[in-house]
Scaffold this motif. Structure first.
Motif, short mmCIF file in Angstrom:
data_model
loop_
_atom_site.label_atom_id
_atom_site.label_comp_id
_atom_site.label_asym_id
_atom_site.label_seq_id
_atom_site.Cartn_x
_atom_site.Cartn_y
_atom_site.Cartn_z
N GLY A 103 0.82 -1.20 0.00
CA GLY A 103 0.00 0.00 0.00
C GLY A 103 0.86 1.25 0.00
N VAL A 104 0.26 2.36 -0.42
CA VAL A 104 0.89 3.68 -0.36
C VAL A 104 0.12 4.50 0.67
CG1 VAL A 104 1.45 5.79 -1.61
CG2 VAL A 104 1.63 3.58 -2.77
N ILE A 105 0.80 4.99 1.69
CA ILE A 105 0.16 5.73 2.77
C ILE A 105 0.67 7.16 2.74
CG2 ILE A 105 -0.28 5.85 5.25
CD1 ILE A 105 0.55 2.89 5.40
N ILE A 106 -0.27 8.12 2.70
CA ILE A 106 0.08 9.53 2.64
C ILE A 106 0.07 10.14 4.04
CG2 ILE A 106 -0.54 11.79 1.70
CD1 ILE A 106 0.35 9.79 -0.41
N GLY A 107 1.20 10.74 4.43
CA GLY A 107 1.30 11.50 5.67
C GLY A 107 1.01 10.71 6.94
N ARG A 108 0.47 11.42 7.94
CA ARG A 108 0.02 10.84 9.20
C ARG A 108 1.11 10.10 9.97
NH1 ARG A 108 -3.82 10.70 5.36
NH2 ARG A 108 -5.80 11.74 5.90
N CYS A 109 2.34 10.56 9.85
CA CYS A 109 3.48 9.98 10.59
C CYS A 109 3.68 8.50 10.27
CB CYS A 109 3.30 10.13 12.10
SG CYS A 109 2.99 11.81 12.69
N ALA A 110 3.25 8.08 9.08
CA ALA A 110 3.29 6.65 8.74
C ALA A 110 4.70 6.09 8.75
CB ALA A 110 2.63 6.41 7.39
N ASP A 111 5.70 6.90 8.36
CA ASP A 111 7.07 6.41 8.38
C ASP A 111 7.49 6.04 9.80
OD1 ASP A 111 7.01 9.46 8.48
OD2 ASP A 111 9.03 9.07 9.23
N TYR A 112 7.04 6.83 10.78
CA TYR A 112 7.36 6.57 12.18
C TYR A 112 6.57 5.36 12.69
CZ TYR A 112 7.45 7.12 17.25
OH TYR A 112 7.57 6.90 18.60
N VAL A 113 5.29 5.32 12.36
CA VAL A 113 4.43 4.23 12.83
C VAL A 113 4.97 2.87 12.38
CG1 VAL A 113 2.11 3.23 12.70
CG2 VAL A 113 2.39 5.71 12.90
N LEU A 114 5.51 2.83 11.16
CA LEU A 114 5.95 1.56 10.57
C LEU A 114 7.47 1.36 10.66
CD1 LEU A 114 3.71 1.61 7.36
CD2 LEU A 114 3.25 0.46 9.54
N LYS A 115 8.13 2.14 11.50
CA LYS A 115 9.60 2.12 11.54
C LYS A 115 10.19 0.79 11.96
CE LYS A 115 9.81 4.23 16.18
NZ LYS A 115 10.38 3.09 16.91
N ASP A 116 9.43 -0.04 12.65
CA ASP A 116 9.95 -1.33 13.09
C ASP A 116 9.72 -2.43 12.06
OD1 ASP A 116 10.85 -0.30 15.52
OD2 ASP A 116 8.88 -0.58 16.47
N ILE A 151 0.25 27.82 2.56
CA ILE A 151 1.41 26.93 2.49
C ILE A 151 2.15 26.93 3.83
CG2 ILE A 151 3.71 26.67 1.47
CD1 ILE A 151 2.48 27.57 -1.19
N ARG A 152 2.36 28.11 4.38
CA ARG A 152 3.07 28.23 5.66
C ARG A 152 2.32 27.48 6.75
NH1 ARG A 152 2.11 33.70 8.10
NH2 ARG A 152 0.18 32.55 8.56
N ASP A 153 0.99 27.66 6.82
CA ASP A 153 0.20 27.03 7.88
C ASP A 153 0.20 25.51 7.76
OD1 ASP A 153 -0.39 29.47 8.97
OD2 ASP A 153 -2.43 29.59 8.16
N TYR A 154 0.06 25.00 6.54
CA TYR A 154 0.04 23.55 6.35
C TYR A 154 1.40 22.93 6.69
CZ TYR A 154 -4.60 22.55 4.48
OH TYR A 154 -5.95 22.34 4.35
N ASP A 155 2.46 23.55 6.21
CA ASP A 155 3.79 23.01 6.50
C ASP A 155 4.10 23.06 7.99
OD1 ASP A 155 4.24 22.47 3.87
OD2 ASP A 155 5.76 24.00 3.55
N ARG A 156 3.74 24.17 8.63
CA ARG A 156 3.98 24.31 10.06
C ARG A 156 3.16 23.27 10.84
NH1 ARG A 156 2.99 30.19 12.02
NH2 ARG A 156 4.91 30.50 10.84
N ALA A 157 1.91 23.08 10.44
CA ALA A 157 1.05 22.12 11.13
C ALA A 157 1.60 20.70 10.98
CB ALA A 157 -0.37 22.21 10.59
N ARG A 158 2.00 20.35 9.76
CA ARG A 158 2.53 19.01 9.53
C ARG A 158 3.81 18.78 10.32
NH1 ARG A 158 1.31 18.86 2.97
NH2 ARG A 158 -0.92 18.43 3.20
N ALA A 159 4.66 19.79 10.36
CA ALA A 159 5.91 19.66 11.11
C ALA A 159 5.63 19.53 12.61
CB ALA A 159 6.80 20.87 10.84
#
Length: 206
Positions: A103-116, A151-159
């Motif tokens: 599957g392809v997962i967009i955002g939502r900290c998925a890289d961290y969730v699946l890090k193991d 753009i600023r708000d979305y990037d800041r929120a995601r970060a």
């Protein structure tokens, strides 16, 4: 080989579209709004609350404060804030997706969730500001007078959302296997590059 991809992206870089292309090219599921559907069903919370969860983090201080505020009902016996409940709900959903190996997962900290999970391919998509502005106005329909703030708000929120829940830094190269600047490549070629990378990369056991 796990055919499992996570895509983190700057606003206006085309990450969502590229992710969908990757899913189509590899004939694997695509997860973006679909995770919201599953979270609504699992948590019983409204779609609006879940859809705006990440954007509420545009102020790191207020998000941290609201995340510290707890209430009595939750998935465990311990009190839990709304922000934490939402994160855990999506965490569990993404882990379940990870168990399917594709599957392809967009955002939502998925890289961290699946890090193991060994063999997950983590991608970061970004672009030059002027190109992001152009895409946001002409493809997303954002107001040209407000687009820089959007753009600023979305990037800041995601970060802030990512940094708070993972204790890692959003966009840091060490969190990803591949980063692509879409100012210098078409969306189609970016998707092809990701597929080629997955087919040729070295997979290491953890």
């Amino acid at each position: 080989m796990r055919r499992l991809v996570t895509i983190s992206r700057e606003y206006g870089s085309g990450g969502r579209l590229i992710g969908r292309m990757v899913a189509e090219k590899m004939n694997i599921p695509f997860y973006d709004k679909e995770i919201i559907d599953l979270a609504v069903e699992k948590s019983g919370l409204s779609r609006e609350v879940i859809e705006t969860a990440e954007l509420r983090a545009k102020s790191s201080l207020s998000y941290s404060f609201s995340s510290a505020m707890s209430f009595g009902e939750g998935f465990t016996s311990e009190p839990m804030s709304m922000n934490e409940k939402l994160f855990i709900t999506q965490f569990d959903i993404i882990r379940q997706i990870g168990e399917t190996n594709e599957g392809v997962i967009i955002g939502r900290c998925a890289d961290y969730v699946l890090k193991d999970l060994p063999g997950v391919t983590n991608i970061f998509i970004y672009a030059e500001l002027e190109d992001r502005i152009d895409r946001a106005v002409n493809s997303y329909g954002d107001d040209p007078k407000k687009v820089r703030n959007i753009i600023r708000d979305y990037d800041r929120a995601r970060a802030n959302y990512y940094n708070y829940h993972t204790s890692q830094k959003w966009g840091a190269y060490s969190n990803y296997n591949l980063a692509i600047n879409t100012s210098y490549i078409t969306d189609e070629k970016a998707a092809d590059l990701i597929v080629e990378f997955m087919n040729t990369r070295i997979y290491k056991e953890q």
